[in-house]
Scaffold this motif. Sequence first.
Motif, PDB file in Angstrom:
ATOM      1  N   ARG A   1       0.840  -1.205   0.000  1.00  0.00           N
ATOM      2  CA  ARG A   1       0.000   0.000   0.000  1.00  0.00           C
ATOM      3  C   ARG A   1       0.869   1.247   0.000  1.00  0.00           C
ATOM      4  O   ARG A   1       0.617   2.196  -0.735  1.00  0.00           O
ATOM      5  CB  ARG A   1      -0.927   0.023   1.209  1.00  0.00           C
ATOM      6  CG  ARG A   1      -2.070  -0.939   1.113  1.00  0.00           C
ATOM      7  CD  ARG A   1      -2.972  -0.877   2.312  1.00  0.00           C
ATOM      8  NE  ARG A   1      -3.661   0.408   2.379  1.00  0.00           N
ATOM      9  CZ  ARG A   1      -4.304   0.858   3.433  1.00  0.00           C
ATOM     10  NH1 ARG A   1      -4.368   0.126   4.535  1.00  0.00           N
ATOM     11  NH2 ARG A   1      -4.901   2.024   3.423  1.00  0.00           N
ATOM     12  N   ILE A   2       1.903   1.238   0.820  1.00  0.00           N
ATOM     13  CA  ILE A   2       2.816   2.380   0.894  1.00  0.00           C
ATOM     14  C   ILE A   2       3.565   2.531  -0.425  1.00  0.00           C
ATOM     15  O   ILE A   2       3.707   3.636  -0.952  1.00  0.00           O
ATOM     16  CB  ILE A   2       3.805   2.210   2.066  1.00  0.00           C
ATOM     17  CG1 ILE A   2       3.053   2.231   3.392  1.00  0.00           C
ATOM     18  CG2 ILE A   2       4.886   3.283   2.030  1.00  0.00           C
ATOM     19  CD1 ILE A   2       3.858   1.719   4.571  1.00  0.00           C
ATOM     20  N   ALA A   3       4.036   1.430  -0.974  1.00  0.00           N
ATOM     21  CA  ALA A   3       4.818   1.462  -2.209  1.00  0.00           C
ATOM     22  C   ALA A   3       4.019   2.001  -3.390  1.00  0.00           C
ATOM     23  O   ALA A   3       4.557   2.690  -4.251  1.00  0.00           O
ATOM     24  CB  ALA A   3       5.335   0.063  -2.538  1.00  0.00           C
ATOM     25  N   ASN A   4       2.750   1.717  -3.413  1.00  0.00           N
ATOM     26  CA  ASN A   4       1.938   2.132  -4.553  1.00  0.00           C
ATOM     27  C   ASN A   4       1.612   3.616  -4.569  1.00  0.00           C
ATOM     28  O   ASN A   4       1.412   4.165  -5.636  1.00  0.00           O
ATOM     29  CB  ASN A   4       0.666   1.287  -4.631  1.00  0.00           C
ATOM     30  CG  ASN A   4       0.968  -0.104  -5.126  1.00  0.00           C
ATOM     31  OD1 ASN A   4       1.805  -0.302  -5.986  1.00  0.00           O
ATOM     32  ND2 ASN A   4       0.307  -1.081  -4.546  1.00  0.00           N
ATOM     33  N   ALA A   5       1.571   4.272  -3.416  1.00  0.00           N
ATOM     34  CA  ALA A   5       1.241   5.696  -3.440  1.00  0.00           C
ATOM     35  C   ALA A   5       1.625   6.430  -2.174  1.00  0.00           C
ATOM     36  O   ALA A   5       1.269   7.586  -2.020  1.00  0.00           O
ATOM     37  CB  ALA A   5      -0.253   5.867  -3.685  1.00  0.00           C
ATOM     38  N   GLY A   6       2.306   5.786  -1.266  1.00  0.00           N
ATOM     39  CA  GLY A   6       2.500   6.398   0.037  1.00  0.00           C
ATOM     40  C   GLY A   6       1.153   6.350   0.745  1.00  0.00           C
ATOM     41  O   GLY A   6       0.136   6.020   0.139  1.00  0.00           O
ATOM     42  N   ALA A   7       1.117   6.639   1.998  1.00  0.00           N
ATOM     43  CA  ALA A   7      -0.144   6.582   2.712  1.00  0.00           C
ATOM     44  C   ALA A   7      -0.069   7.426   3.967  1.00  0.00           C
ATOM     45  O   ALA A   7       1.008   7.646   4.521  1.00  0.00           O
ATOM     46  CB  ALA A   7      -0.471   5.135   3.082  1.00  0.00           C
TER      47      ALA A   7
ATOM     48  N   ASP B   1       2.679  13.257   8.501  1.00  0.00           N
ATOM     49  CA  ASP B   1       1.659  12.213   8.699  1.00  0.00           C
ATOM     50  C   ASP B   1       1.624  11.235   7.528  1.00  0.00           C
ATOM     51  O   ASP B   1       0.646  10.537   7.333  1.00  0.00           O
ATOM     52  CB  ASP B   1       0.290  12.853   8.917  1.00  0.00           C
ATOM     53  CG  ASP B   1      -0.235  13.552   7.665  1.00  0.00           C
ATOM     54  OD1 ASP B   1       0.585  13.886   6.782  1.00  0.00           O
ATOM     55  OD2 ASP B   1      -1.454  13.757   7.579  1.00  0.00           O
ATOM     56  N   ARG B   2       2.709  11.186   6.744  1.00  0.00           N
ATOM     57  CA  ARG B   2       2.768  10.298   5.589  1.00  0.00           C
ATOM     58  C   ARG B   2       3.877   9.272   5.763  1.00  0.00           C
ATOM     59  O   ARG B   2       4.891   9.534   6.384  1.00  0.00           O
ATOM     60  CB  ARG B   2       3.017  11.073   4.299  1.00  0.00           C
ATOM     61  CG  ARG B   2       2.009  12.133   4.079  1.00  0.00           C
ATOM     62  CD  ARG B   2       1.180  12.167   2.859  1.00  0.00           C
ATOM     63  NE  ARG B   2       1.311  11.194   1.844  1.00  0.00           N
ATOM     64  CZ  ARG B   2       0.275  10.488   1.393  1.00  0.00           C
ATOM     65  NH1 ARG B   2      -0.906  10.616   1.934  1.00  0.00           N
ATOM     66  NH2 ARG B   2       0.417   9.649   0.400  1.00  0.00           N
ATOM     67  N   VAL B   3       3.660   8.102   5.170  1.00  0.00           N
ATOM     68  CA  VAL B   3       4.665   7.041   5.176  1.00  0.00           C
ATOM     69  C   VAL B   3       5.060   6.797   3.725  1.00  0.00           C
ATOM     70  O   VAL B   3       4.202   6.608   2.859  1.00  0.00           O
ATOM     71  CB  VAL B   3       4.112   5.734   5.794  1.00  0.00           C
ATOM     72  CG1 VAL B   3       5.204   4.680   5.863  1.00  0.00           C
ATOM     73  CG2 VAL B   3       3.527   5.996   7.170  1.00  0.00           C
ATOM     74  N   ILE B   4       6.362   6.837   3.454  1.00  0.00           N
ATOM     75  CA  ILE B   4       6.878   6.600   2.107  1.00  0.00           C
ATOM     76  C   ILE B   4       8.010   5.580   2.181  1.00  0.00           C
ATOM     77  O   ILE B   4       8.571   5.332   3.245  1.00  0.00           O
ATOM     78  CB  ILE B   4       7.376   7.902   1.442  1.00  0.00           C
ATOM     79  CG1 ILE B   4       8.490   8.543   2.284  1.00  0.00           C
ATOM     80  CG2 ILE B   4       6.223   8.878   1.226  1.00  0.00           C
ATOM     81  CD1 ILE B   4       9.165   9.727   1.631  1.00  0.00           C
ATOM     82  N   LEU B   5       8.348   5.011   1.038  1.00  0.00           N
ATOM     83  CA  LEU B   5       9.447   4.048   1.003  1.00  0.00           C
ATOM     84  C   LEU B   5      10.786   4.744   1.130  1.00  0.00           C
ATOM     85  O   LEU B   5      11.001   5.824   0.577  1.00  0.00           O
ATOM     86  CB  LEU B   5       9.434   3.270  -0.318  1.00  0.00           C
ATOM     87  CG  LEU B   5       8.272   2.329  -0.579  1.00  0.00           C
ATOM     88  CD1 LEU B   5       8.516   1.565  -1.881  1.00  0.00           C
ATOM     89  CD2 LEU B   5       8.040   1.371   0.561  1.00  0.00           C
ATOM     90  N   SER B   6      11.693   4.111   1.822  1.00  0.00           N
ATOM     91  CA  SER B   6      13.085   4.565   1.872  1.00  0.00           C
ATOM     92  C   SER B   6      13.767   4.071   0.597  1.00  0.00           C
ATOM     93  O   SER B   6      13.174   3.329  -0.195  1.00  0.00           O
ATOM     94  CB  SER B   6      13.785   3.962   3.091  1.00  0.00           C
ATOM     95  OG  SER B   6      13.869   2.549   2.950  1.00  0.00           O
ATOM     96  N   GLU B   7      15.010   4.435   0.429  1.00  0.00           N
ATOM     97  CA  GLU B   7      15.767   3.947  -0.734  1.00  0.00           C
ATOM     98  C   GLU B   7      15.831   2.414  -0.702  1.00  0.00           C
ATOM     99  O   GLU B   7      15.623   1.751  -1.714  1.00  0.00           O
ATOM    100  CB  GLU B   7      17.175   4.545  -0.720  1.00  0.00           C
ATOM    101  CG  GLU B   7      17.969   4.242  -1.965  1.00  0.00           C
ATOM    102  CD  GLU B   7      19.297   4.971  -1.984  1.00  0.00           C
ATOM    103  OE1 GLU B   7      20.253   4.398  -2.527  1.00  0.00           O
ATOM    104  OE2 GLU B   7      19.381   6.103  -1.462  1.00  0.00           O
ATOM    105  N   PHE B   8      16.108   1.863   0.476  1.00  0.00           N
ATOM    106  CA  PHE B   8      16.140   0.407   0.630  1.00  0.00           C
ATOM    107  C   PHE B   8      14.760  -0.190   0.367  1.00  0.00           C
ATOM    108  O   PHE B   8      14.638  -1.257  -0.223  1.00  0.00           O
ATOM    109  CB  PHE B   8      16.638   0.041   2.032  1.00  0.00           C
ATOM    110  CG  PHE B   8      16.665  -1.437   2.298  1.00  0.00           C
ATOM    111  CD1 PHE B   8      17.463  -2.288   1.544  1.00  0.00           C
ATOM    112  CD2 PHE B   8      15.894  -1.980   3.309  1.00  0.00           C
ATOM    113  CE1 PHE B   8      17.485  -3.658   1.788  1.00  0.00           C
ATOM    114  CE2 PHE B   8      15.909  -3.342   3.565  1.00  0.00           C
ATOM    115  CZ  PHE B   8      16.704  -4.179   2.799  1.00  0.00           C
ATOM    116  N   GLY B   9      13.718   0.502   0.804  1.00  0.00           N
ATOM    117  CA  GLY B   9      12.349   0.049   0.563  1.00  0.00           C
ATOM    118  C   GLY B   9      12.027  -0.032  -0.918  1.00  0.00           C
ATOM    119  O   GLY B   9      11.381  -0.981  -1.372  1.00  0.00           O
TER     120      GLY B   9
END
Length: 69
Positions: A17-23, A47-55
């Motif tokens: 879910r996070i990878a597809n658009a952040g959340a 208040d947002r969660v996004i992927l890190s470079e490793f993510g």
Amino acid sequence: MTPSERLTALEELTFRRIANAGAKTKLLRARDVQRLRDLGLVIVAADRVILSEFGHARFAEMRSGRKLE
């Protein structure tokens, strides 16, 4: 990836879910977000969660079926 780094089904769902658009943090399971943070896969900003470079690398691995070492 060691057994302790494997994601549960619910963690993987949250990760995708996070990878597809952040959340927004409040829309995700807090336990999953904390685990993903502990593994270095996501970053929480405001208040947002996004992927890190490793993510991003881990998500690409998951999509292609390859394994990162």
